[in-house]
Design an enzyme around this catalytic site. Structure first.
Site, mmCIF file in Angstrom:
data_model
loop_
_atom_site.group_PDB
_atom_site.id
_atom_site.type_symbol
_atom_site.label_atom_id
_atom_site.label_comp_id
_atom_site.label_asym_id
_atom_site.label_seq_id
_atom_site.Cartn_x
_atom_site.Cartn_y
_atom_site.Cartn_z
ATOM 1 N N HIS A 136 -18.941 -35.218 36.800
ATOM 2 C CA HIS A 136 -19.292 -33.992 36.092
ATOM 3 C C HIS A 136 -18.218 -33.622 35.059
ATOM 4 O O HIS A 136 -17.037 -33.521 35.382
ATOM 5 C CB HIS A 136 -19.434 -32.871 37.127
ATOM 6 C CG HIS A 136 -19.950 -31.577 36.579
ATOM 7 N ND1 HIS A 136 -21.178 -31.455 35.987
ATOM 8 C CD2 HIS A 136 -19.395 -30.341 36.544
ATOM 9 C CE1 HIS A 136 -21.365 -30.204 35.616
ATOM 10 N NE2 HIS A 136 -20.293 -29.507 35.935
ATOM 11 N N SER A 181 -21.555 -27.832 31.475
ATOM 12 C CA SER A 181 -21.975 -27.303 32.771
ATOM 13 C C SER A 181 -22.674 -25.949 32.602
ATOM 14 O O SER A 181 -23.720 -25.878 31.952
ATOM 15 C CB SER A 181 -20.754 -27.206 33.702
ATOM 16 O OG SER A 181 -21.143 -27.003 35.031
ATOM 17 N N GLU A 213 -23.372 -38.032 38.777
ATOM 18 C CA GLU A 213 -23.307 -36.601 39.075
ATOM 19 C C GLU A 213 -24.688 -36.015 39.390
ATOM 20 O O GLU A 213 -25.715 -36.498 38.900
ATOM 21 C CB GLU A 213 -22.658 -35.834 37.932
ATOM 22 C CG GLU A 213 -23.401 -35.856 36.610
ATOM 23 C CD GLU A 213 -22.809 -34.846 35.637
ATOM 24 O OE1 GLU A 213 -22.783 -33.655 35.985
ATOM 25 O OE2 GLU A 213 -22.378 -35.256 34.546
#
Length: 323
Positions: free
Chosen positions: A287, A163, A257
């Protein structure tokens, strides 16, 4: 000469993964959508790392704090990993640039360490809004430089992150290259954030499907963490950077996602820069699904792929399975 990224669509989404997606969509996404995103409230976001004590690493994991960096860091050796040899992974955690840390990611990182059969240097870079994004990037690129100073060869280092940490896994090597340092052996990015312009994410079909991240909330993140930034600034946006000097890249992303758009865009830009890239799209996964490996067998499989990639680009032949 441009190359075509390798796109691997990984089929199969088990009951555990489907249950996690349902729970996230039912309970967490509404909470994320309504939480106030202000400089004051975000100062408490790092406390989320304290909840990481509930996520114990696999039995046999060894953790050792590291001194001498500009931010907290630790060596994580998964079960059976001796640490003999110089091959290592440098890992940056996710959390929207404002949350999480060493504790929240220690269990997953220990599994990655075991899968790769090499120690992982986990870095808790300083976060917004306490510092600028430039400081976060500097913490990460400095950690890479520190490994080189400690005697690790560039060809023995894999840089990884999820991320926001996936963003840093690209930006740290790019800034290191600008400073005259050699590139690492490879980059592994899990659901990376790579594009500061949020319009493409909001327009993507997955904006309605993502069980965790409401796409409009990403505007708040960019406004807070990249205040006044030009979205095409090559020193802030990986997809607009000169990517030509980067090593082989593995990108993993869930098929539903919203950051799938970033993963696909980054893979295309890497190919245009003649950087070998494998993009794995995992069916039905959300995610950073790898962190839910306790209930998702696909998470364990993905971690095994990360380990295989790290071994391949560094030339390590020993293999261990994730716990």
């Amino acid at each position: 000469m441009p190359t075509t990224p390798t796109v691997e669509e990984r089929a199969g989404c088990g009951l555990g993964a489907r249950l996690a997606v349902w729970l996230m969509r039912r309970f967490l996404r509404p909470l994320v959508a309504r939480l106030p995103w202000t400089p004051y409230t975000l100062r408490f976001a790092p406390l989320l790392d304290l909840a990481g004590f509930l996520m114990l690493p696999p039995r046999g994991t060894r953790v050792a704090r590291v001194r001498g960096l500009s931010c907290p860091a630790e060596w994580v050796r998964g079960p059976g990993v001796t640490g003999v040899g110089d091959k290592v992974i440098l890992y940056f955690h996710g959390g929207g640039f404002v949350a999480c840390g060493l504790r929240t990611h220690r269990r997953m990182i220990a599994r990655i360490s075991q899968a790769a059969d090499m120690p992982v240097l986990s870095v808790a870079y300083r976060m917004q809004p306490r510092v600028t994004i430039a400081t976060s990037v500097s913490d990460c690129s400095n950690a890479y430089g520190w490994l080189l100073e400690e005697g690790h060869e560039p060809a023995d280092i894999v840089v990884a992150g999820d991320s926001a940490g996936g963003y840093l896994a690209f930006m740290a090597p790019l800034h290191a290259l600008r400073d005259g340092l050699p590139p690492p052996a490879g980059i592994a990015a899990l659901s990376p954030f790579t594009e500061l312009d949020i319009a493409g994410k909001i327009a993507h079909a997955n904006a309605a499907l993502d069980p965790f991240i409401p796409a409009p909330r990403l505007r708040d993140m960019v406004r807070t963490c990249f205040p006044g930034a030009e979205v095409t600034d090559p020193w802030l946006s990986p997809v607009h950077a000169d990517l030509g000097g980067l090593p082989p890249v593995l990108i993993q992303v869930g098929s539903v996602e919203v950051l799938r758009s970033d993963a696909e865009l980054m893979a295309g830009r890497l190919g245009a820069a003649d950087v070998p890239c494998t993009l794995q799209i995992w069916e039905g996964q959300m995610h950073v699904f790898q962190i839910f490996a306790d209930i998702s067998r696909e998470g364990l499989a993905a971690i095994s792929e990360i380990g295989a990639f790290a071994r391949a680009v560094t030339g390590l032949t020993v293999r261990r399975e994730a716990a």
